[in-house]
Design a protein around this motif. Structure first.
Motif, PDB file in Angstrom:
ATOM      1  N   MET B   1       0.199  -0.746  -0.182  1.00 14.20           N
ATOM      2  CA  MET B   1      -0.105   0.342  -0.327  1.00 14.20           C
ATOM      3  C   MET B   1       1.421   1.346  -0.147  1.00 14.20           C
ATOM      4  O   MET B   1       1.703   1.369   0.887  1.00 14.20           O
ATOM      5  CB  MET B   1      -0.662  -0.044   0.812  1.00 14.20           C
ATOM      6  CG  MET B   1      -2.098  -0.189   0.517  1.00 14.20           C
ATOM      7  SD  MET B   1      -2.643  -0.982   2.408  1.00 14.20           S
ATOM      8  CE  MET B   1      -2.576  -2.326   2.159  1.00 14.20           C
ATOM      9  N   TRP B  83      -5.507  -1.079  -6.515  1.00 17.91           N
ATOM     10  CA  TRP B  83      -5.759   0.254  -5.559  1.00 17.91           C
ATOM     11  C   TRP B  83      -4.515  -0.088  -5.356  1.00 17.91           C
ATOM     12  O   TRP B  83      -3.326   1.011  -4.201  1.00 17.91           O
ATOM     13  CB  TRP B  83      -6.260   0.850  -4.857  1.00 17.91           C
ATOM     14  CG  TRP B  83      -7.061  -0.346  -3.677  1.00 17.91           C
ATOM     15  CD1 TRP B  83      -8.014  -1.237  -3.832  1.00 17.91           C
ATOM     16  CD2 TRP B  83      -6.659  -1.136  -2.932  1.00 17.91           C
ATOM     17  NE1 TRP B  83      -8.242  -1.895  -3.160  1.00 17.91           N
ATOM     18  CE2 TRP B  83      -7.271  -1.896  -2.226  1.00 17.91           C
ATOM     19  CE3 TRP B  83      -4.955  -0.722  -2.548  1.00 17.91           C
ATOM     20  CZ2 TRP B  83      -6.981  -2.351  -1.027  1.00 17.91           C
ATOM     21  CZ3 TRP B  83      -4.394  -1.212  -0.993  1.00 17.91           C
ATOM     22  CH2 TRP B  83      -5.649  -2.582  -0.606  1.00 17.91           C
ATOM     23  N   ASP B  86       1.960  -1.733  -5.153  1.00 16.77           N
ATOM     24  CA  ASP B  86       2.920  -2.780  -5.694  1.00 16.77           C
ATOM     25  C   ASP B  86       2.570  -3.531  -6.912  1.00 16.77           C
ATOM     26  O   ASP B  86       3.392  -3.802  -7.658  1.00 16.77           O
ATOM     27  CB  ASP B  86       3.384  -3.708  -4.338  1.00 16.77           C
ATOM     28  CG  ASP B  86       4.343  -3.333  -3.885  1.00 16.77           C
ATOM     29  OD1 ASP B  86       5.143  -2.174  -3.882  1.00 16.77           O
ATOM     30  OD2 ASP B  86       3.624  -3.631  -2.224  1.00 16.77           O
ATOM     31  N   HIS B  89       2.895  -0.918  -9.823  1.00 17.20           N
ATOM     32  CA  HIS B  89       3.878  -0.880 -10.925  1.00 17.20           C
ATOM     33  C   HIS B  89       4.732  -2.329 -11.210  1.00 17.20           C
ATOM     34  O   HIS B  89       4.784  -1.835 -12.413  1.00 17.20           O
ATOM     35  CB  HIS B  89       4.916  -0.811  -9.413  1.00 17.20           C
ATOM     36  CG  HIS B  89       6.876  -1.088  -9.616  1.00 17.20           C
ATOM     37  ND1 HIS B  89       7.901  -1.262  -8.895  1.00 17.20           N
ATOM     38  CD2 HIS B  89       7.280   0.162 -10.006  1.00 17.20           C
ATOM     39  CE1 HIS B  89       8.666  -1.109  -9.913  1.00 17.20           C
ATOM     40  NE2 HIS B  89       8.646   0.283  -9.777  1.00 17.20           N
ATOM     41  N   GLN B  90       4.156  -3.445 -10.608  1.00 23.42           N
ATOM     42  CA  GLN B  90       4.668  -4.530 -10.883  1.00 23.42           C
ATOM     43  C   GLN B  90       3.781  -5.144 -12.585  1.00 23.42           C
ATOM     44  O   GLN B  90       4.278  -4.863 -13.827  1.00 23.42           O
ATOM     45  CB  GLN B  90       3.930  -5.592 -10.453  1.00 23.42           C
ATOM     46  CG  GLN B  90       4.575  -6.821 -11.321  1.00 23.42           C
ATOM     47  CD  GLN B  90       4.208  -8.465  -9.764  1.00 23.42           C
ATOM     48  OE1 GLN B  90       4.195  -8.021  -8.517  1.00 23.42           O
ATOM     49  NE2 GLN B  90       4.397  -9.638 -10.467  1.00 23.42           N
ATOM     50  N   ARG B 208       5.506  -0.424  10.296  1.00 22.22           N
ATOM     51  CA  ARG B 208       5.498  -0.889  10.058  1.00 22.22           C
ATOM     52  C   ARG B 208       6.284  -1.180   8.889  1.00 22.22           C
ATOM     53  O   ARG B 208       6.431   0.219   8.280  1.00 22.22           O
ATOM     54  CB  ARG B 208       3.927  -1.466   8.905  1.00 22.22           C
ATOM     55  CG  ARG B 208       3.972  -2.867   8.344  1.00 22.22           C
ATOM     56  CD  ARG B 208       2.361  -3.192   8.132  1.00 22.22           C
ATOM     57  NE  ARG B 208       2.173  -4.465   6.831  1.00 22.22           N
ATOM     58  CZ  ARG B 208       1.452  -4.808   6.361  1.00 22.22           C
ATOM     59  NH1 ARG B 208      -0.208  -4.375   6.622  1.00 22.22           N
ATOM     60  NH2 ARG B 208       2.030  -5.468   5.486  1.00 22.22           N
ATOM     61  N   GLN B 209       6.906  -2.272   8.477  1.00 21.90           N
ATOM     62  CA  GLN B 209       8.639  -2.281   6.893  1.00 21.90           C
ATOM     63  C   GLN B 209       7.370  -2.071   5.706  1.00 21.90           C
ATOM     64  O   GLN B 209       7.184  -3.147   4.965  1.00 21.90           O
ATOM     65  CB  GLN B 209       9.147  -3.756   7.409  1.00 21.90           C
ATOM     66  CG  GLN B 209      10.099  -3.993   6.732  1.00 21.90           C
ATOM     67  CD  GLN B 209      10.887  -4.434   6.798  1.00 21.90           C
ATOM     68  OE1 GLN B 209      11.223  -5.289   8.440  1.00 21.90           O
ATOM     69  NE2 GLN B 209      10.808  -5.783   6.012  1.00 21.90           N
ATOM     70  N   THR B 263       4.874  -0.357  15.573  1.00 25.93           N
ATOM     71  CA  THR B 263       5.969  -0.538  14.655  1.00 25.93           C
ATOM     72  C   THR B 263       5.495  -1.803  13.725  1.00 25.93           C
ATOM     73  O   THR B 263       6.057  -2.368  12.912  1.00 25.93           O
ATOM     74  CB  THR B 263       6.822  -1.238  15.275  1.00 25.93           C
ATOM     75  OG1 THR B 263       5.946  -2.635  16.527  1.00 25.93           O
ATOM     76  CG2 THR B 263       8.082  -0.608  15.932  1.00 25.93           C
ATOM     77  N   ALA B 264       3.679  -2.354  13.932  1.00 22.54           N
ATOM     78  CA  ALA B 264       3.364  -3.063  12.762  1.00 22.54           C
ATOM     79  C   ALA B 264       2.112  -1.829  12.842  1.00 22.54           C
ATOM     80  O   ALA B 264       1.204  -2.413  11.666  1.00 22.54           O
ATOM     81  CB  ALA B 264       2.823  -3.964  13.859  1.00 22.54           C
ATOM     82  N   ASP B 266       0.109   0.406  10.078  1.00 24.11           N
ATOM     83  CA  ASP B 266      -0.082   0.989   8.506  1.00 24.11           C
ATOM     84  C   ASP B 266      -1.086   2.652   8.386  1.00 24.11           C
ATOM     85  O   ASP B 266      -1.136   3.096   9.425  1.00 24.11           O
ATOM     86  CB  ASP B 266      -0.994   0.496   7.473  1.00 24.11           C
ATOM     87  CG  ASP B 266      -1.593  -0.437   7.424  1.00 24.11           C
ATOM     88  OD1 ASP B 266      -2.372   0.507   8.291  1.00 24.11           O
ATOM     89  OD2 ASP B 266      -2.513  -0.783   6.569  1.00 24.11           O
ATOM     90  N   LEU B 269      -4.535   1.446   9.958  1.00 20.53           N
ATOM     91  CA  LEU B 269      -4.803   1.233  11.035  1.00 20.53           C
ATOM     92  C   LEU B 269      -4.986   2.055  12.381  1.00 20.53           C
ATOM     93  O   LEU B 269      -5.314   2.747  13.331  1.00 20.53           O
ATOM     94  CB  LEU B 269      -3.304   0.444  11.307  1.00 20.53           C
ATOM     95  CG  LEU B 269      -3.052  -0.688  12.654  1.00 20.53           C
ATOM     96  CD1 LEU B 269      -3.632  -2.476  12.021  1.00 20.53           C
ATOM     97  CD2 LEU B 269      -3.028  -0.378  14.011  1.00 20.53           C
ATOM     98  N   ARG B 272      -7.518   4.450  11.733  1.00 17.35           N
ATOM     99  CA  ARG B 272      -8.986   3.775  12.631  1.00 17.35           C
ATOM    100  C   ARG B 272      -8.560   4.083  14.366  1.00 17.35           C
ATOM    101  O   ARG B 272      -9.538   4.520  15.001  1.00 17.35           O
ATOM    102  CB  ARG B 272      -9.050   2.851  12.814  1.00 17.35           C
ATOM    103  CG  ARG B 272      -9.936   2.377  11.370  1.00 17.35           C
ATOM    104  CD  ARG B 272      -9.650   0.581  10.784  1.00 17.35           C
ATOM    105  NE  ARG B 272     -10.164   0.226   9.737  1.00 17.35           N
ATOM    106  CZ  ARG B 272     -11.054   0.410   8.922  1.00 17.35           C
ATOM    107  NH1 ARG B 272     -12.036   0.885   9.779  1.00 17.35           N
ATOM    108  NH2 ARG B 272     -10.909   0.160   7.859  1.00 17.35           N
ATOM    109  N   LEU B 400      12.879   2.715  -5.573  1.00 16.19           N
ATOM    110  CA  LEU B 400      12.618   2.063  -4.847  1.00 16.19           C
ATOM    111  C   LEU B 400      13.548   1.297  -4.021  1.00 16.19           C
ATOM    112  O   LEU B 400      13.266  -0.026  -2.675  1.00 16.19           O
ATOM    113  CB  LEU B 400      11.548   0.588  -6.229  1.00 16.19           C
ATOM    114  CG  LEU B 400      10.221   1.297  -5.986  1.00 16.19           C
ATOM    115  CD1 LEU B 400       9.493   0.297  -6.544  1.00 16.19           C
ATOM    116  CD2 LEU B 400       9.085   1.347  -4.936  1.00 16.19           C
ATOM    117  N   THR B 404      13.645  -0.200  -0.321  1.00 14.16           N
ATOM    118  CA  THR B 404      13.388  -1.299   0.300  1.00 14.16           C
ATOM    119  C   THR B 404      14.730  -1.988   1.178  1.00 14.16           C
ATOM    120  O   THR B 404      14.792  -2.636   1.652  1.00 14.16           O
ATOM    121  CB  THR B 404      13.235  -1.933  -1.243  1.00 14.16           C
ATOM    122  OG1 THR B 404      13.794  -2.186  -2.475  1.00 14.16           O
ATOM    123  CG2 THR B 404      11.720  -1.997  -1.567  1.00 14.16           C
TER     124      THR B 404
END
Lengths: 290, 439
Positions: B1, B83, B86, B89-90, B208-209, B263-264, B266, B269, B272, B400, B404
């Motif tokens: 996302m 939406w 990733d 892009h692909q 989040r990673q 740490t988790a 996005d 989350l 909300r 990218l 990454t």
């Protein structure tokens, strides 16, 4: 060999040709191409395309991210397959002993297996939700950081994977159980075997072969684990859930280092082949002793 | 996302799907009609590939019909992609590298523009689009559009990191929105100490990673006065300060000012959680405001928007920009027309329709003071000031690869697996090695 037998052998080879050609085109050719790709540095965005020999493999040998991904992959595979095996077997035995509602139980068992993995991922995302998730609510309003804590993230993914694929093992075992003749159990009872002894000395030995097949499938799948990590953690935190396939995806499709990504793919392929070979050997031994 | 196209509730998404299905029927009917007509001098068809436009309504089909009206004999076919950034892009990479010309105009995440230009997949728009034509757009959108001295794309939609705060809680303790992160921490301690509500968190953000972590960490690093690339291309030239930015984020978690689960987290989350009234501050994108002010929202009428804080002794507020640009496939058979469509969609009228009809933020500065737009989006004048000061993420064809590579290192610093100094050092070594290989 008679002329007739030679003719039959030749006809047999001719008839095998279509299948062999299909195998060559569909399996061997792409595999060889990936192997060839892994010996090149190919990054289309930068117009880089040159032969570099085994240098990607040399880099991987000293790449901490690769070793970490390998470790994550192996831990994930070993623990999740072991749990699926034990739980699946237990569920199959329980089903066998159940008198009523078997069809309902089987239908329920099929549900997690039938769900698309992205749906499973989303479901667990909500279960593990730190502030509004069911799991933390059931634990009495804790704020446990299931997916964001290095020590918890991989176990959380393993639980999701076990939930999803344990039914596969259970159903295969259950199907085998159904084909075990009742007479054998009666004979065991007549010989005075208790429930435990019956399972240990009658059911388990008869399940061995189907268990090996289930294990083979599950192990190969787990070695290529990708979707749960991708949906739930993205490989994080701190790469503690990054498997080899996630690393390969990031290199191949996200950052378009085609040669490097292919090298990781080759390593995954080799790992899968090695494990498959070990299983097939075990199965061959099984047939020899059976 | 991608943070550029945040995840939006499923119900809205479903409505968009329905509209799109209806549109497909219309397009199919049109196509059938064309097939019946004279096929010899068939109309020119442009294909416009874009991400699903999420929000209350989709103004794109109406705009395309308007373009067709102005250009008789031209038909524009809109085709939407998922939406998920990733996936988009692909899709583009596979089709552009495979030299397919199945589409003419494409909607690009701002961080892909330099990459696609470097790969030779984008048509150089310089013959049609002058520098002057880009000037009315926010500065941070122009830098990616003009990578390497040519015009590769036109800015279309914009995003910027903002700080949401609870107006009721701050007013209760006579506090103004914090200008520095240090002040924010003080305010959190004060408000939580007085409220004595264990369910009220301080500040929530995205750790989040994934791409969102890159954005949040870069903002912290920038705020502390550090850069990713120095003028000479050195990676993290202000190493100490870059590590200081990460240390601050880690300290937020350790001290409990941020809950450990950031740490988790996005965008959705964290959005909300704040939207349920369970945090005092939130770092997010402007899209969240409409959701906070929607009927039935627990925080309706109690949310304010402010610049992201700076750091004491560091830089002033440093918010990252995001968004989408429009570019042309270099293999298009109708370069002039495709460029014309890009200019039309990025033009003032079309962007106005996008922001009034949909819930999207335009890239043209004047629209943020346009009375018709401000009537629909009362917070736009504030957002304007934030966007003006926004910084683009590093404009490089290797973005990218950069992001990454940084994500696991940033994540390791946040969860305490590595010391921030170590994480920056590892990121620097790895990045230098990767970039070296691209020369």
């Amino acid at each position: 060999m008679t002329a007739r037998a030679r003719g039959a052998a030749r006809a047999g080879r001719v008839m095998l040709m279509p299948a062999l050609t299909a195998l060559l085109v569909l399996a061997a050719w792409p595999a060889l191409w990936v192997l060839w790709l892994s010996l090149q540095r190919r990054i289309p965005v930068f117009g880089i395309e040159r032969f570099v020999g085994p240098s990607h493999y040399v880099f991987l040998a000293g790449d901490p991210r690769f070793w970490n991904a390998l470790e994550v992959t192996l831990v994930f595979t070993f623990v999740s397959v072991a749990l699926e095996f034990l739980l699946g077997l237990a569920v199959a035995l329980a089903l066998q002993g159940q008198r009523r509602g078997r069809r309902l139980a089987v239908a329920l068992l099929l549900l997690p297996w039938a769900l698309p993995s992205v749906v499973t991922g989303r479901t667990f995302e909500w279960l593990y939700h730190p502030s509004a998730g069911l799991l933390n609510y059931v634990l009495g309003g804790q704020a446990i950081n299931w997916l964001g804590e290095p020590a918890l993230a991989l176990p959380a993914l393993i639980v999701a994977d076990v939930w999803r694929t344990m039914p596969f093992v259970a159903l295969l075992c259950y199907a085998r159980c159904l084909t075990i003749p009742v007479e054998i159990y009666e004979a065991a009872r007549v010989d005075g075997a208790g429930a435990l002894a019956t399972v240990r000395d009658v059911t388990l030995p008869l399940l061995r072969r189907v268990l090996l097949i289930a294990l083979l499938f599950r192990t190969l799948d787990a070695l290529r684990a990708f979707d749960l990590m991708f949906v739930l953690t993205g490989g994080g935190p701190a790469n503690t859930t990054e498997t080899l396939t996630v690393y390969a995806y990031r290199s191949l499709f996200q950052t378009l280092q085609l040669g490097f990504g292919a090298a990781i793919g080759v390593v995954v392929g080799a790992l899968v082949m090695l494990v498959a070979w070990a299983y097939l050997r075990a199965m061959a031994n099984e047939e020899a002793t059976a | 996302m991608s943070p550029s196209f945040p995840n939006v509730p499923a119900a809205q998404y479903f409505v968009v799907r329905l509209r799109r299905a209806a549109l497909l029927v219309v397009v199919a009917a049109l196509a059938a009609g064309c097939a019946g007509g004279p096929a010899e001098s068939g109309p020119v068809t442009l294909v416009f590939k874009h991400a699903k436009i999420l929000g209350p309504s989709d103004p794109v089909p109406g705009l395309l019909r308007e373009f067709e009206k102005r250009h008789p004999g031209v038909r524009v076919q809109a085709e939407s992609l998922s939406w998920n950034s990733d996936d988009q892009h692909q899709f583009f990479v596979i089709n552009l590298e495979g030299r397919g010309a199945a589409f003419d105009v494409m909607m690009l995440d701002v961080v892909w523009v330099a990459e696609f230009a470097r790969a030779g997949w984008l048509l150089d728009l310089s013959p049609w689009v002058s520098r002057a034509e880009l000037a009315p757009h926010f500065p941070s959108t122009i830098e990616p559009a003009t990578w390497n001295g040519r015009v590769w794309a036109m800015p279309w939609l914009m995003n910027v990191g903002v700080l949401y705060y609870r107006t009721d809680l701050l007013a209760k303790y006579r506090l103004a929105p914090p200008r520095t992160w240090e002040a924010l921490v003080d305010q959190v301690v004060r408000v939580r100490g007085a409220e004595r509500d264990p369910k009220l968190d301080g500040v929530v953000w995205q750790g989040r990673q994934y791409e969102g972590l890159t954005v949040n960490a870069l903002e912290a690093i920038w705020a502390n006065g550090a850069r990713v690339f120095g003028a000479d291309g050195a990676v993290f030239p202000e190493e100490e300060r870059a590590a200081g930015g990460l240390s601050f984020l880690r300290a937020l978690i350790v001290s409990g000012v941020s809950p450990s689960w950031v740490t988790a987290a996005d965008e959705e989350l964290s959005r909300r959680h704040f939207g349920d009234g369970r945090a005092i501050f939130l770092r997010n994108w402007p899209y969240a405001m409409a959701l906070f002010q929607a009927a039935g929202s627990p925080v309706r009428g109690r949310v304010g928007i402010a610049p992201l804080p700076g750091r004491v002794g560091g830089a002033a507020s440093a918010a990252s920009s995001g968004g989408a640009h429009l570019g042309v496939n270099r293999r298009t058979r109708h370069p002039a027309l495709a460029a014309e469509l890009v200019r039309f969609m990025a033009g003032a009228d079309a962007q106005k329709a996008m922001s009034v009809g949909g819930a999207l933020n335009p890239t043209r500065m004047a629209l943020y003071r346009d009375p018709d737009v401000v009537r629909v989006h009362p917070d736009f004048p504030v957002v304007h000031d934030l966007m003006l000061k926004a910084r683009p993420r590093p404009v490089t064809p290797a973005y990218l690869m950069l992001s990454t590579t940084l994500q696991p290192e940033f994540s390791a610093a946040l969860v305490g697996v590595k010391r921030p100094r170590q994480a920056i050092e590892h990121a620097r070594l790895r990045l230098s090695y990767l970039l070296e290989g691209l020369r």
